[in-house]
Scaffold this active site. Structure first.
Site, PDB file in Angstrom:
ATOM      1  N   PRO A  47       0.820  -1.154  -0.068  1.00  0.00           N
ATOM      2  CA  PRO A  47      -0.089  -0.013   0.019  1.00  0.00           C
ATOM      3  C   PRO A  47       0.948   1.300   0.208  1.00  0.00           C
ATOM      4  CG  PRO A  47      -0.229  -1.351   1.944  1.00  0.00           C
ATOM      5  CD  PRO A  47       0.893  -1.841   1.205  1.00  0.00           C
ATOM      6  N   ASP A  80       5.743   2.231   2.020  1.00  0.00           N
ATOM      7  CA  ASP A  80       4.760   1.027   2.455  1.00  0.00           C
ATOM      8  C   ASP A  80       4.159   1.530   3.771  1.00  0.00           C
ATOM      9  OD1 ASP A  80       3.496  -1.070   3.382  1.00  0.00           O
ATOM     10  OD2 ASP A  80       5.332  -2.533   2.807  1.00  0.00           O
ATOM     11  N   HIS A  81       2.968   1.811   3.497  1.00  0.00           N
ATOM     12  CA  HIS A  81       2.034   2.409   4.688  1.00  0.00           C
ATOM     13  C   HIS A  81       1.744   1.384   5.761  1.00  0.00           C
ATOM     14  CE1 HIS A  81       0.008   5.416   6.689  1.00  0.00           C
ATOM     15  NE2 HIS A  81      -0.852   6.052   5.822  1.00  0.00           N
ATOM     16  N   ARG A  82       1.984   0.085   5.433  1.00  0.00           N
ATOM     17  CA  ARG A  82       1.855  -0.789   6.451  1.00  0.00           C
ATOM     18  C   ARG A  82       2.954  -1.028   7.495  1.00  0.00           C
ATOM     19  NH1 ARG A  82       2.635  -6.234   3.152  1.00  0.00           N
ATOM     20  NH2 ARG A  82       4.294  -4.931   2.645  1.00  0.00           N
ATOM     21  N   VAL A 118       5.217   2.023   7.960  1.00  0.00           N
ATOM     22  CA  VAL A 118       5.474   3.432   8.229  1.00  0.00           C
ATOM     23  C   VAL A 118       4.091   4.213   8.098  1.00  0.00           C
ATOM     24  CG1 VAL A 118       6.776   5.309   7.386  1.00  0.00           C
ATOM     25  CG2 VAL A 118       7.801   3.058   7.083  1.00  0.00           C
TER      26      VAL A 118
END
Ligand code: CAO
Length: 568
Positions: free
Chosen positions: A364, A540-542, A544
């Site tokens: 993501p 990677d929004h998972r 950070v």
């Protein structure tokens, strides 16, 4: 309103069972007996019912936890006058014998299948055909006292070979679902029940040819049809037979017909278990059983269909993308619009395309934009030109970016990780290796500069130049393209104001650098001409969050704005 503990009731002798599904969440209103969670021993799955009507305030277990009788699995708010129905008092349960256990009924029912392997009593009974006959009639065992329990699934068909304890049929009372296991290993003969039939202890279920039966005589007790059970299929088990074509049609259907969103899933424990094993999402499957109950065939059909669709999307039919259940893009015949040529993709182009698609689909992405005022940095860099020429090096903005990123990775180590989603672990890296995207005639390559934090600007400039040269000459060794924690892709020598780079997974972030340009910057009194470098950090929004990403680019901006900070 009062608060009440939700406890695990008597599990019918089972010690510890595993929570395999939590069917409610905090805030849910439930009726008395609504399932709260499903537990599973190695033999049976049972739904634990709500002791009262009320509102769930807390669930204190999670899927995978082991629980035993008396454990508190959650809390609920109940009407103050309401009967709590807890384990200590005689509950208002209507059915079931008033034995030593004034308990929830379904765990007792669970016992019927729970203890089936070691307790002959609880197994389906055989109506012995006498004389050690090999043909046996299987009867319904004790189902914890329940009578007239409907069959929701027949797990076997005539001709099937089954092992002892394989499920024969699944029944469901209003509180629990359980499987009736086979008391023998053997071949299924005539099935004497149909889905929807209500059965009680002692009812005939089916006939079996028992393999390795005690004595080898073939004595038939119900000998309307002595042999060849497989060939009897058409004359028995009508509901099942009728379903077959429907399932095949569904398999071949181009689009799966999905239940409407929010539809409650009706499936027995064996079906749920199968779905878990195969990774099938029950909410995506339309059940073909009574009341749209999902049966095993539905899961098999669904999985087959998904595989088929994935293969179709990924390979055939001129699809250019695919996998992950995403429909491929059908290509038209371009020659109908004008002259065309086709050329094979190189292995590198295929690998790059696959890597990009994999990263794009799995990660993501969010991109954080920022600017750095590199006026002073550029003054310093240009002042090194002569020194660079002397030592045969070229100092571009890249080594400064490498150095600043290494510092940011050290200060914000949440960017220097990998996510191991399989093990649910975060891998922290205690080294700082940075990949640099290099545009080559053969395609994009990403050589890796190791231990950037330990190297000086000249060393980084030389190494970047050497690796970029090797990339362009196709001389990079595999190990020179491995091990990066983070990447930089600089389009600054070409142009652009911003872009959204794709994270080079399993790295967590990538810095895109666009072309520096002179911009008017307000210094509090007047506009000053400053050289502004655009930064685009995709992450990677998972792993950070956005605030950390903004901190990362702000730190880069600070470091590049005054490179003396790099020395601190
Ligand atoms: N803004 C303005 N000018 C810049 C700049 C920036 N952000 N970055 C570099 N420049 C200048 C350099 O200073 C150099 O100018 P001078 O010769 O006047 O000093 C010129 O642009 C060319 O630099 P370079 O490209 O040779 O060197 P580099 O260290 O900046 O970059 C490398 C090296 C390998 C990153 C680069 O050559 C490259 O291949 N970039 C493309 C990467 C790419 O394709 N990314 C996309 C990946 S996703 O599809």
């Amino acid at each position: 309103m009062s608060e009440q503990e939700i406890k695990v009731p008597d599990l019918g002798g089972a010690d510890e069972v595993e929570v395999i599904e939590i069917t409610v969440s905090k805030g849910d209103s439930v009726a008395e007996e609504d399932p709260i969670l499903t537990v599973e021993s190695d033999k049976a799955s049972v739904e634990l019912p709500s002791p009262s009507a009320g509102k769930i305030t807390k669930i204190t277990v999670k899927v995978g936890d082991k629980v035993k009788e008396g454990d508190v699995v959650g809390m609920m708010e109940v009407e103050s006058g309401a009967q709590t129905g807890d384990e200590s008092g005689g509950s208002d349960e209507s059915q079931n014998d008033a034995d030593e256990k004034p308990e929830k009924p379904e765990p007792e029912k669970a016992e019927a299948s729970e203890s089936k392997s070691d307790d002959a009593e609880s197994k389906p009974k055989k109506a012995s055909s006498g004389g050690g006959a090999r043909k046996e009639k299987v009867q319904v065992p004790d189902m914890g006292g329940s009578e007239d329990v409907p069959i929701i699934e027949i797990n076997v068909k005539e001709g099937d070979e089954v092992a002892e304890d394989d499920p024969l049929v699944t029944v469901e009372s209003d509180k629990a679902t359980m499987e009736i296991p086979s008391p023998f290993a053997g071949k299924i003969g005539k099935i004497l029940v149909s889905e929807g039939d209500k059965i009680s202890q002692g009812d005939d279920l089916l006939e079996m040819q028992v393999t390795g039966g005690e004595s080898g005589e073939d004595v038939s007790d119900t000998d309307e049809k002595p042999e060849a059970p497989a060939s009897q299929e058409s004359s028995t088990s009508a509901p099942k037979q009728e379903k077959q074509p429907a399932k095949e049609e569904r398999q071949a259907a181009p689009e799966p017909e999905l239940p409407p969103a929010g539809t409650k899933v009706h499936a027995g424990p064996a079906v749920r278990k199968l779905a878990r094993e195969l990774g099938a999402d029950l909410t995506r499957i339309k059940g073909s059983g009574p009341k749209s109950r999902i049966v095993k065939d539905d899961i098999h059909a669904y999985v087959k269909q998904q595989l088929h669709r994935t293969q179709e999307a990924g390979a055939g039919g001129g699809a250019v993308t695919g996998g992950s259940g995403i429909p491929g893009i059908k290509l038209p015949d371009f020659s109908q619009f004008g002259d065309i040529q086709r050329e094979s993709m190189s292995r590198m182009q295929v690998a790059t395309a696959n890597n990009m698609a994999r990263s794009w689909l799995n990660v993501p992405h969010v991109t954080q934009f920022d600017d750095a005022d590199i006026t002073e940095m550029e003054n310093f860099r240009k002042a090194q030109k002569a020194a660079g020429e002397k030592r045969g090096s070229k100092l571009t903005p890249l080594p400064f970016l490498l150095k600043a990123c290494a510092r940011a990775l050290a200060e914000l180590p949440q960017f220097n990780v990998a996510l191991d989603m399989e093990k649910k672990e975060i891998v922290h890296k205690n080294y700082i290796h940075i990949g640099v995207a290099v545009d080559t005639p053969a395609g994009l390559m990403v050589p890796v500069i190791r231990n950037v934090d330990q190297k000086g600007l000249w060393e980084l400039a030389d190494e970047a130049m050497e690796l970029a040269g090797k990339a362009r000459d196709k001389k990079l060794k595999p190990n020179e393209m491995q091990g990066a924690c983070f990447s930089i892709t600089s389009l600054g020598g070409i142009g652009g104001t911003a872009f959204t780079p794709i994270v080079n997974a399993p790295e967590i972030a990538i810095l895109g650098v666009s072309k520096a340009a002179m911009k008017p910057v307000w210094d509090g009194k007047e506009f000053q001409p400053r050289l502004i470098l655009p930064l685009s950090l995709s992450y990677d929004h998972r792993a950070v969050n956005g605030a950390d990403a903004a901190r990362f680019t702000a730190l880069l901006s600070e470091l590049l704005g005054d490179i003396r900070h790099l020395l601190l």
